[in-house]
Motif scaffolding. Structure first.
Motif, mmCIF file in Angstrom:
data_model
loop_
_atom_site.group_PDB
_atom_site.id
_atom_site.type_symbol
_atom_site.label_atom_id
_atom_site.label_comp_id
_atom_site.label_asym_id
_atom_site.label_seq_id
_atom_site.Cartn_x
_atom_site.Cartn_y
_atom_site.Cartn_z
ATOM 1 N N ILE A 250 -46.142 13.693 63.730
ATOM 2 C CA ILE A 250 -45.995 14.821 62.812
ATOM 3 C C ILE A 250 -45.221 15.929 63.524
ATOM 4 C CG2 ILE A 250 -47.206 16.589 61.467
ATOM 5 C CD1 ILE A 250 -49.539 14.642 61.172
ATOM 6 N N ASN A 251 -44.392 16.621 62.758
ATOM 7 C CA ASN A 251 -43.620 17.738 63.297
ATOM 8 C C ASN A 251 -43.600 18.859 62.269
ATOM 9 O OD1 ASN A 251 -41.986 19.309 64.890
ATOM 10 N ND2 ASN A 251 -40.334 17.801 65.076
ATOM 11 N N GLU A 252 -43.529 20.092 62.743
ATOM 12 C CA GLU A 252 -43.515 21.233 61.834
ATOM 13 C C GLU A 252 -42.543 22.300 62.313
ATOM 14 O OE1 GLU A 252 -48.050 21.097 59.964
ATOM 15 O OE2 GLU A 252 -47.483 22.759 61.294
ATOM 16 N N LEU A 253 -41.961 23.002 61.324
ATOM 17 C CA LEU A 253 -41.152 24.184 61.575
ATOM 18 C C LEU A 253 -41.839 25.378 60.904
ATOM 19 C CD1 LEU A 253 -37.573 22.697 60.988
ATOM 20 C CD2 LEU A 253 -38.724 23.123 63.172
ATOM 21 N N ALA A 254 -41.150 26.508 60.797
ATOM 22 C CA ALA A 254 -41.740 27.716 60.210
ATOM 23 C C ALA A 254 -42.033 27.519 58.723
ATOM 24 C CB ALA A 254 -40.793 28.891 60.406
ATOM 25 N N SER B 19 -32.614 24.940 54.123
ATOM 26 C CA SER B 19 -32.298 23.673 54.778
ATOM 27 C C SER B 19 -33.051 23.557 56.101
ATOM 28 C CB SER B 19 -30.795 23.571 55.026
ATOM 29 O OG SER B 19 -30.075 23.601 53.807
ATOM 30 N N TYR B 20 -33.513 22.340 56.386
ATOM 31 C CA TYR B 20 -34.291 22.100 57.602
ATOM 32 C C TYR B 20 -33.789 20.835 58.286
ATOM 33 C CZ TYR B 20 -37.414 25.431 55.373
ATOM 34 O OH TYR B 20 -37.927 26.558 54.771
ATOM 35 N N THR B 21 -33.791 20.852 59.620
ATOM 36 C CA THR B 21 -33.406 19.685 60.403
ATOM 37 C C THR B 21 -34.390 19.482 61.542
ATOM 38 O OG1 THR B 21 -31.039 19.970 59.914
ATOM 39 C CG2 THR B 21 -31.621 18.622 61.828
ATOM 40 N N PHE B 22 -34.887 18.252 61.661
ATOM 41 C CA PHE B 22 -35.784 17.862 62.744
ATOM 42 C C PHE B 22 -35.038 16.892 63.651
ATOM 43 C CE2 PHE B 22 -38.446 19.291 59.351
ATOM 44 C CZ PHE B 22 -39.600 19.813 59.937
ATOM 45 N N THR B 23 -35.080 17.150 64.955
ATOM 46 C CA THR B 23 -34.409 16.281 65.911
ATOM 47 C C THR B 23 -35.281 15.072 66.223
ATOM 48 O OG1 THR B 23 -33.292 18.175 66.921
ATOM 49 C CG2 THR B 23 -33.371 16.148 68.212
ATOM 50 N N LEU B 24 -34.677 13.901 66.217
ATOM 51 C CA LEU B 24 -35.411 12.656 66.431
ATOM 52 C C LEU B 24 -35.453 12.301 67.918
ATOM 53 C CD1 LEU B 24 -33.990 10.618 63.423
ATOM 54 C CD2 LEU B 24 -36.185 11.786 63.575
#
Length: 248
Positions: free
Chosen positions: A121-125, A135-140
């Motif tokens: 699991i990952n989270e941003l603001a 727009s949101y981007t999660f680094t793999l």
């Protein structure tokens, strides 16, 4: 023989170089014509809803929050391919909350990856309180700065006390994906249409970078192509010999 070798080199080398320079290509959902196979997960019986307009731009899908726990958008099978390590998992998100004063958007934007026996699991603001697209981007990757941590299941609250994973574990997840998720719940309220309360998450332009072929795969491709060319040349020569024998 030299002529045949030259022909093989001229044909195979450009193709091999092209393959070796291919960049990661994305798995993409624009939702311009339908829901693209996305479904609801852990959100009661409430399904994903597709709309042809109102997206960023054009079509989008939305999820009415019908539970007090974490509800998710679940990606279709086409996302369960080898994702690119170090690539991106991105999407546009919009929250429609009819009562942001009583139930503000307090939960962080959340994504999850499941595979190889792990739940990441990952989270941003948190998303903005105004109903606008962001727009949101999660680094793999497994680095601490990327934010991915391991949990027992997708219902758990995110905490930095949860364990990080090793590079080998993270790559194992990417290479053996069984689930890709985007959370659809960002406040303590939930949709009750009878009371006029609406708590919705909308998503559009979901993209996950897919892995490029490994160098070994490229080599095998080049060998296979070379073999195919040689086989075709041999067949052509055999046909020519038969024609000569027939006319002789």
């Amino acid at each position: 023989m030299k002529k045949i070798s030259l022909i093989i080199l001229v044909i195979a080398l450009p193709v091999f170089l092209f393959v070796s320079q291919v960049h990661a290509f994305p798995t993409l959902s624009t939702f311009d014509s339908d829901s693209d196979g996305w479904i609801s997960f852990d959100n009661g019986t409430q399904p994903v809803i597709w709309n042809a307009t109102g997206g960023n731009p054009d079509g989008h899908i939305r999820l009415l929050d019908k539970t007090t726990g974490w509800g998710y958008f679940q990606a279709p099978a086409k996302y369960l391919v080898d994702a690119e390590y170090g690539g991106g998992f991105s999407f546009d998100l919009k929250i429609v909350n009819s009562d942001p004063i009583t139930f503000p958007n307090i939960y962080n934007v959340r994504t999850a990856l499941v595979g190889d026996g792990l739940f990441l699991i990952n989270e941003l603001a948190p998303p903005p309180s105004t109903a606008s697209w962001s727009s949101y981007t999660f680094t793999l990757s497994e680095t601490a700065s990327s934010g991915w941590r391991s949990f027992s299941d997708l219902a758990q609250n995110y905490t930095t006390g949860a364990p990080l994973v090793t590079q080998a574990q993270f790559m194992g997840v990417l290479q053996n994906l069984t689930g890709v998720y985007i959370a659809g719940d960002y406040s303590d309220g939930y949709t009750d249409l009878a009371s006029g309360i609406v708590d919705e998450a909308w998503i559009d332009h979901v993209q996950v970078d897919a892995a490029v072929p490994e160098p070994g795969t490229m080599v095998l491709f080049g060998i296979g192509l070379t073999g195919l060319i040689m086989y075709n040349i041999r067949r052509k020569k055999q046909r020519q010999r038969k024609l000569v024998e027939i006319h002789a």
